[in-house]
Design a protein around this motif. Structure first.
Motif, PDB file in Angstrom:
ATOM      1  N   GLY A   1       1.111  -1.323   0.017  1.00 51.18           N
ATOM      2  CA  GLY A   1       0.235   0.136  -0.168  1.00 51.18           C
ATOM      3  C   GLY A   1       1.033   0.953   0.241  1.00 51.18           C
ATOM      4  O   GLY A   1       0.429   2.124   0.130  1.00 51.18           O
ATOM      5  N   LEU A   2       2.237   1.208   0.641  1.00 50.28           N
ATOM      6  CA  LEU A   2       2.379   2.402   0.648  1.00 50.28           C
ATOM      7  C   LEU A   2       3.607   2.384  -0.385  1.00 50.28           C
ATOM      8  O   LEU A   2       3.567   3.371  -0.795  1.00 50.28           O
ATOM      9  CB  LEU A   2       3.645   2.579   2.174  1.00 50.28           C
ATOM     10  N   LEU A   3       3.983   1.793  -1.107  1.00 55.43           N
ATOM     11  CA  LEU A   3       4.378   1.968  -2.594  1.00 55.43           C
ATOM     12  C   LEU A   3       3.532   2.060  -3.380  1.00 55.43           C
ATOM     13  O   LEU A   3       4.370   2.631  -4.508  1.00 55.43           O
ATOM     14  CB  LEU A   3       5.255   0.190  -2.542  1.00 55.43           C
ATOM     15  N   ALA A   4       1.865   1.122  -3.120  1.00 54.70           N
ATOM     16  CA  ALA A   4       1.355   2.380  -4.084  1.00 54.70           C
ATOM     17  C   ALA A   4       0.896   3.602  -4.398  1.00 54.70           C
ATOM     18  O   ALA A   4       1.058   4.427  -5.145  1.00 54.70           O
ATOM     19  CB  ALA A   4       0.315   1.249  -4.322  1.00 54.70           C
ATOM     20  N   ASP A   5       1.511   3.969  -3.038  1.00 52.78           N
ATOM     21  CA  ASP A   5       1.116   5.415  -2.317  1.00 52.78           C
ATOM     22  C   ASP A   5       2.557   6.277  -3.328  1.00 52.78           C
ATOM     23  O   ASP A   5       2.463   7.258  -4.257  1.00 52.78           O
ATOM     24  CB  ASP A   5       1.408   5.692  -1.386  1.00 52.78           C
ATOM     25  N   ILE A   6       3.595   5.764  -3.302  1.00 52.10           N
ATOM     26  CA  ILE A   6       4.751   6.267  -3.609  1.00 52.10           C
ATOM     27  C   ILE A   6       4.934   6.722  -5.239  1.00 52.10           C
ATOM     28  O   ILE A   6       4.673   8.063  -5.700  1.00 52.10           O
ATOM     29  CB  ILE A   6       5.687   5.989  -2.932  1.00 52.10           C
ATOM     30  N   ARG A   7       3.881   5.425  -5.911  1.00 55.37           N
ATOM     31  CA  ARG A   7       4.227   5.172  -7.081  1.00 55.37           C
ATOM     32  C   ARG A   7       3.608   5.897  -7.763  1.00 55.37           C
ATOM     33  O   ARG A   7       3.285   6.888  -8.820  1.00 55.37           O
ATOM     34  CB  ARG A   7       4.173   3.947  -7.645  1.00 55.37           C
ATOM     35  N   ARG A   8       2.106   6.549  -6.992  1.00 55.39           N
ATOM     36  CA  ARG A   8       1.196   7.232  -7.735  1.00 55.39           C
ATOM     37  C   ARG A   8       1.904   9.025  -7.901  1.00 55.39           C
ATOM     38  O   ARG A   8       1.049   8.848  -8.424  1.00 55.39           O
ATOM     39  CB  ARG A   8      -0.390   7.257  -6.721  1.00 55.39           C
ATOM     40  N   GLY A   9       2.305   9.137  -7.074  1.00 56.08           N
ATOM     41  CA  GLY A   9       2.993  10.343  -7.208  1.00 56.08           C
ATOM     42  C   GLY A   9       4.297  10.933  -7.714  1.00 56.08           C
ATOM     43  O   GLY A   9       4.101  12.086  -7.995  1.00 56.08           O
ATOM     44  N   GLY A  10       4.743   9.573  -8.337  1.00 54.44           N
ATOM     45  CA  GLY A  10       5.685   9.896  -9.149  1.00 54.44           C
ATOM     46  C   GLY A  10       4.842   9.742 -10.693  1.00 54.44           C
ATOM     47  O   GLY A  10       4.584  10.176 -11.057  1.00 54.44           O
TER      48      GLY A  10
ATOM     49  N   THR B   1       5.431  25.007  10.125  1.00 56.62           N
ATOM     50  CA  THR B   1       4.049  25.855   9.980  1.00 56.62           C
ATOM     51  C   THR B   1       2.873  23.800   9.657  1.00 56.62           C
ATOM     52  O   THR B   1       3.594  23.375   9.493  1.00 56.62           O
ATOM     53  CB  THR B   1       4.171  26.183   8.311  1.00 56.62           C
ATOM     54  N   GLU B   2       1.818  24.164   9.876  1.00 63.16           N
ATOM     55  CA  GLU B   2       0.798  23.143   9.001  1.00 63.16           C
ATOM     56  C   GLU B   2       0.277  22.805   8.274  1.00 63.16           C
ATOM     57  O   GLU B   2      -0.033  24.352   7.983  1.00 63.16           O
ATOM     58  CB  GLU B   2      -0.279  22.864  10.940  1.00 63.16           C
ATOM     59  N   LEU B   3       0.111  21.884   7.299  1.00 65.66           N
ATOM     60  CA  LEU B   3      -0.345  21.503   6.513  1.00 65.66           C
ATOM     61  C   LEU B   3      -1.774  21.056   6.807  1.00 65.66           C
ATOM     62  O   LEU B   3      -1.447  19.942   7.149  1.00 65.66           O
ATOM     63  CB  LEU B   3      -0.056  20.647   5.479  1.00 65.66           C
ATOM     64  N   ASP B   4      -2.488  21.526   6.823  1.00 67.97           N
ATOM     65  CA  ASP B   4      -4.127  20.846   6.552  1.00 67.97           C
ATOM     66  C   ASP B   4      -4.622  19.347   6.018  1.00 67.97           C
ATOM     67  O   ASP B   4      -6.061  19.752   5.098  1.00 67.97           O
ATOM     68  CB  ASP B   4      -5.293  21.698   7.262  1.00 67.97           C
ATOM     69  N   CYS B   5      -3.892  18.567   5.396  1.00 67.70           N
ATOM     70  CA  CYS B   5      -4.025  17.398   4.061  1.00 67.70           C
ATOM     71  C   CYS B   5      -2.651  16.616   5.401  1.00 67.70           C
ATOM     72  O   CYS B   5      -1.916  16.263   6.411  1.00 67.70           O
ATOM     73  CB  CYS B   5      -3.491  18.118   2.950  1.00 67.70           C
ATOM     74  N   GLY B   6      -3.047  15.016   4.240  1.00 61.26           N
ATOM     75  CA  GLY B   6      -2.113  13.883   4.623  1.00 61.26           C
ATOM     76  C   GLY B   6      -1.115  13.867   3.917  1.00 61.26           C
ATOM     77  O   GLY B   6      -1.177  15.275   3.018  1.00 61.26           O
ATOM     78  N   HIS B   7       0.017  13.535   4.270  1.00 56.51           N
ATOM     79  CA  HIS B   7       1.490  13.342   4.156  1.00 56.51           C
ATOM     80  C   HIS B   7       1.349  13.263   2.058  1.00 56.51           C
ATOM     81  O   HIS B   7       1.772  13.911   1.446  1.00 56.51           O
ATOM     82  CB  HIS B   7       2.201  12.163   4.122  1.00 56.51           C
ATOM     83  N   PHE B   8       0.929  12.346   1.241  1.00 60.88           N
ATOM     84  CA  PHE B   8       0.822  12.225   0.244  1.00 60.88           C
ATOM     85  C   PHE B   8      -0.453  12.592  -0.437  1.00 60.88           C
ATOM     86  O   PHE B   8      -0.895  12.574  -1.703  1.00 60.88           O
ATOM     87  CB  PHE B   8       0.241  10.407  -0.225  1.00 60.88           C
ATOM     88  N   GLU B   9      -1.441  13.761  -0.204  1.00 62.26           N
ATOM     89  CA  GLU B   9      -1.732  15.097  -0.551  1.00 62.26           C
ATOM     90  C   GLU B   9      -0.853  16.189  -0.455  1.00 62.26           C
ATOM     91  O   GLU B   9      -2.359  17.594  -1.012  1.00 62.26           O
ATOM     92  CB  GLU B   9      -3.680  15.245   0.487  1.00 62.26           C
ATOM     93  N   THR B  10      -0.408  16.252  -0.483  1.00 63.77           N
ATOM     94  CA  THR B  10       0.495  17.624   0.037  1.00 63.77           C
ATOM     95  C   THR B  10       0.482  18.668  -1.663  1.00 63.77           C
ATOM     96  O   THR B  10      -0.102  19.582  -1.270  1.00 63.77           O
ATOM     97  CB  THR B  10       2.294  17.684   0.121  1.00 63.77           C
ATOM     98  N   PHE B  11       1.063  17.974  -2.771  1.00 62.81           N
ATOM     99  CA  PHE B  11       0.995  18.505  -3.575  1.00 62.81           C
ATOM    100  C   PHE B  11      -0.998  18.494  -4.621  1.00 62.81           C
ATOM    101  O   PHE B  11      -0.440  18.721  -5.973  1.00 62.81           O
ATOM    102  CB  PHE B  11       1.906  18.129  -4.882  1.00 62.81           C
ATOM    103  N   GLY B  12      -1.771  18.251  -4.595  1.00 64.28           N
ATOM    104  CA  GLY B  12      -3.099  17.629  -4.541  1.00 64.28           C
ATOM    105  C   GLY B  12      -3.787  19.570  -4.568  1.00 64.28           C
ATOM    106  O   GLY B  12      -3.781  20.303  -3.795  1.00 64.28           O
ATOM    107  N   THR B  13      -4.681  18.950  -5.348  1.00 65.56           N
ATOM    108  CA  THR B  13      -5.859  20.353  -5.884  1.00 65.56           C
ATOM    109  C   THR B  13      -5.739  21.114  -4.421  1.00 65.56           C
ATOM    110  O   THR B  13      -6.137  20.216  -3.367  1.00 65.56           O
ATOM    111  CB  THR B  13      -6.813  19.473  -6.391  1.00 65.56           C
ATOM    112  N   GLY B  14      -5.787  22.358  -3.907  1.00 63.83           N
ATOM    113  CA  GLY B  14      -5.882  23.240  -2.966  1.00 63.83           C
ATOM    114  C   GLY B  14      -5.121  22.933  -1.462  1.00 63.83           C
ATOM    115  O   GLY B  14      -5.024  23.771  -1.361  1.00 63.83           O
ATOM    116  N   HIS B  15      -3.897  22.718  -2.003  1.00 62.83           N
ATOM    117  CA  HIS B  15      -2.598  22.166  -0.584  1.00 62.83           C
ATOM    118  C   HIS B  15      -1.102  22.970  -1.258  1.00 62.83           C
ATOM    119  O   HIS B  15      -1.323  23.705  -0.650  1.00 62.83           O
ATOM    120  CB  HIS B  15      -2.615  20.672  -0.440  1.00 62.83           C
TER     121      HIS B  15
END
Length: 247
Positions: free
Chosen positions: A131-140, A203-217
């Motif tokens: 699952g973690l590898l899938a999250d990593i690959r999804r963002g690359g 500073t704080e980001l109101d999102c999860g780790h793998f959502e950092t560069f998603g829409t709105g963040h």
């Protein structure tokens, strides 16, 4: 030119300016997540990006954080100008910290920006690996062909293993910004960095780790980055910078 055809350290912005930035890859090894971030940084001065070994078929990935840092240090020392800002998300922030600590032993400490990075292994590394590898690959970057996809998967796995065992022992005397994502480990994450940094801003980001560069963040990330540069790296605008990069 695609990221997979680029050298390990490559120029991504050539505009003159006293802010000289190096951006480090996250786990997975590519720089695709950083497109908007790189564009913002390139307004203020030269930008170089570091992609990981292992993404090109035939390359072997580095398997420890220390091995990555030593490789990248050798390349960075060859730049025409010494960087005064190091930036990265996740593993990239950890690489920025460790590289900055070593550069500080040779001269002025560069400022460091870490986007949801951990000084001690993040508990997520102990969760189901696929699952973690899938999250990593999804963002690359999307690999081109089965051989490139195999190389990307092998590199992501090597990075995951490296992060799961790395404990930061170095300290940093320069200006440091941690952008911390929402999660149960935020308090511990911040405390771990505070013990190692004498000039830490958080500073704080109101999102999860793998959502950092998603829409709105991404816009929030850029706002925090600009504020930190203006306040801590001696930059008031894109044309009036302190050459030493600190004040």
């Amino acid at each position: 030119m695609t990221a997979l055809a680029q050298p390990v350290l490559t120029p991504l912005g050539r505009r003159p300016g006293a802010l000289n930035t190096v951006v480090f890859h996250p786990a997975g090894g590519g720089l695709g997540q950083y497109v908007t971030l790189l564009s913002r940084l390139a307004r203020r001065g030269p930008v170089h990006g570091v992609r990981a070994m292992g993404l090109v078929p035939g390359e072997e990935p580095d398997r420890t954080v220390d091995a990555m840092v030593e490789r990248y240090l050798g390349l960075i020392r060859g730049l025409p100008e010494r960087p005064n800002l190091l930036v990265g998300w996740s593993l990239g922030g950890l690489l920025a910290w460790e590289t900055g600590a070593r550069l500080a032993a040779e001269g002025a400490a560069p400022a460091v920006v870490m986007i949801d990075s951990f000084a001690e292994p993040w508990s997520a590394y102990g969760k189901p690996r696929e699952g973690l590898l899938a999250d990593i690959r999804r963002g690359g970057l999307v690999p081109m062909g089965p051989e490139a996809a195999e190389a990307a998967g092998r590199t992501a796995a090597a990075h995951l293993d490296a992060c799961a065992v790395h404990h930061v022992t170095s300290r940093h005397t320069g200006a440091v910004l941690l952008m911390s994502c929402a999660g149960a480990e935020r308090e511990r994450q911040i405390a771990d960095w505070r013990r190692r940094a004498s000039r830490l801003a958080v500073t704080e980001l109101d999102c999860g780790h793998f959502e950092t560069f998603g829409t709105g963040h991404t816009s929030t990330v850029l706002r925090h980055l600009d504020t930190f540069i203006d306040a801590s790296v001696g930059v008031s605008d894109a044309h009036h910078l302190h050459p030493e990069g600190t004040r």
